[in-house]
Design an enzyme around this catalytic site. Sequence first.
Site, mmCIF file in Angstrom:
data_model
loop_
_atom_site.group_PDB
_atom_site.id
_atom_site.type_symbol
_atom_site.label_atom_id
_atom_site.label_comp_id
_atom_site.label_asym_id
_atom_site.label_seq_id
_atom_site.Cartn_x
_atom_site.Cartn_y
_atom_site.Cartn_z
ATOM 1 N N HIS A 40 40.178 30.806 38.985
ATOM 2 C CA HIS A 40 38.302 31.127 39.410
ATOM 3 C C HIS A 40 38.416 30.866 41.210
ATOM 4 O O HIS A 40 37.559 31.051 42.482
ATOM 5 C CB HIS A 40 37.760 29.325 39.266
ATOM 6 C CG HIS A 40 37.541 29.438 37.586
ATOM 7 N ND1 HIS A 40 38.229 28.514 36.574
ATOM 8 C CD2 HIS A 40 36.732 29.819 37.298
ATOM 9 C CE1 HIS A 40 37.415 28.552 36.015
ATOM 10 N NE2 HIS A 40 36.463 29.387 35.804
ATOM 11 N N ASP A 153 37.212 37.598 30.863
ATOM 12 C CA ASP A 153 36.507 38.197 30.225
ATOM 13 C C ASP A 153 35.990 39.124 30.191
ATOM 14 O O ASP A 153 34.939 39.783 30.427
ATOM 15 C CB ASP A 153 35.418 37.053 30.176
ATOM 16 C CG ASP A 153 35.648 35.647 30.249
ATOM 17 O OD1 ASP A 153 36.112 35.108 28.881
ATOM 18 O OD2 ASP A 153 36.208 34.873 31.155
HETATM 19 O O1 PAF Z 1 32.852 32.966 31.957
HETATM 20 C C1 PAF Z 1 32.111 32.123 32.283
HETATM 21 O O2 PAF Z 1 32.322 31.113 33.022
HETATM 22 C C2 PAF Z 1 30.805 32.082 31.527
HETATM 23 O O3 PAF Z 1 30.559 32.934 30.605
HETATM 24 C C3 PAF Z 1 30.122 32.206 32.603
HETATM 25 C C4 PAF Z 1 29.987 33.351 33.285
HETATM 26 C C5 PAF Z 1 29.501 31.372 33.833
HETATM 27 C C6 PAF Z 1 28.409 32.098 32.251
HETATM 28 O O4 PAF Z 1 28.358 30.813 30.845
#
Ligand code: PAF
Length: 282
Positions: A40, A153
Amino acid sequence: MSSLSIVRTRADLRSLVSNWRRDGKKIALVPTMGALHAGHLALIEQAKAAADVVIASIFVNPTQFAPHEDLARYPRQEAADIEQLQAIGCDGLYAPHVSELYPEGFQTRIIPGAVAARLEGAFRPHFFGGVATVVAKLFLQVEPDMAIFGEKDWQQLQVIATMVRDLDLQVEIVPAPTHREADGLALSSRNAYLSEAERAIAPTLKQALDRVADAIQQAPETLDEVLEQAKAQLLASGFQSIDYLEACHSQTLEPWQAGDPARILVAAWLGKTRLIDNRGLD
Ligand code: PAF
């Protein structure tokens, strides 16, 4: 350490963002569900390099979890997340209560199309509708110029890019490469669920992807056989079951055919933890 503005309501969010807009700032949004890790933080660094101000959101979105899934036990560590956001120099955090996204009487959802049907969509049929709905709402509430999403993802990234294109949403979707541990395991908040023994097994997932990528690049006619071997390798290493291991067209996520841009995607269970990963070709 820069100061982090924390807002929890749409009203406070609106006044924070309109101050930035008034000052002519380019705004990047990094949507997260919290339990922040180095992956992140890399998204936030990328956002900082591309925009004038960065706002992260932390919202564990209930509509993307089925009743039997891990909504209740999903890791929540807001105080630690805030410290990390402060340390990295993130400008804003939107951490709304569920009622700011889903007020009483909420009933409208986005239904993604074919790009969401296979792979994750087949195993978690509620998932992409929930993701698309919350991401669309975050875009409408924050009105960022751009939003950063991790390639970890991959299918989610394609679903969101397709939604933005189809609905003419005025936001640029910026992909960010997957962050990995030294042994290849992709960083994920769900890695926190792994026992020590499971953590030792987990990098086999990336090895399976690499094996399939090599086959596509060197001997595509062996792809089906190599997929079966890679699945067998995962099971032999200690994974309990495999939801999918597939080579796909990188944007449509349809099964890969010679000449298509390729993406290999996997989801597999290690004990009670479901891990996903993917990679492209070199
Ligand atoms: O990837 C994630 O953390 C979640 O799917 C998101 C994009 C924040 C949506 O809740």
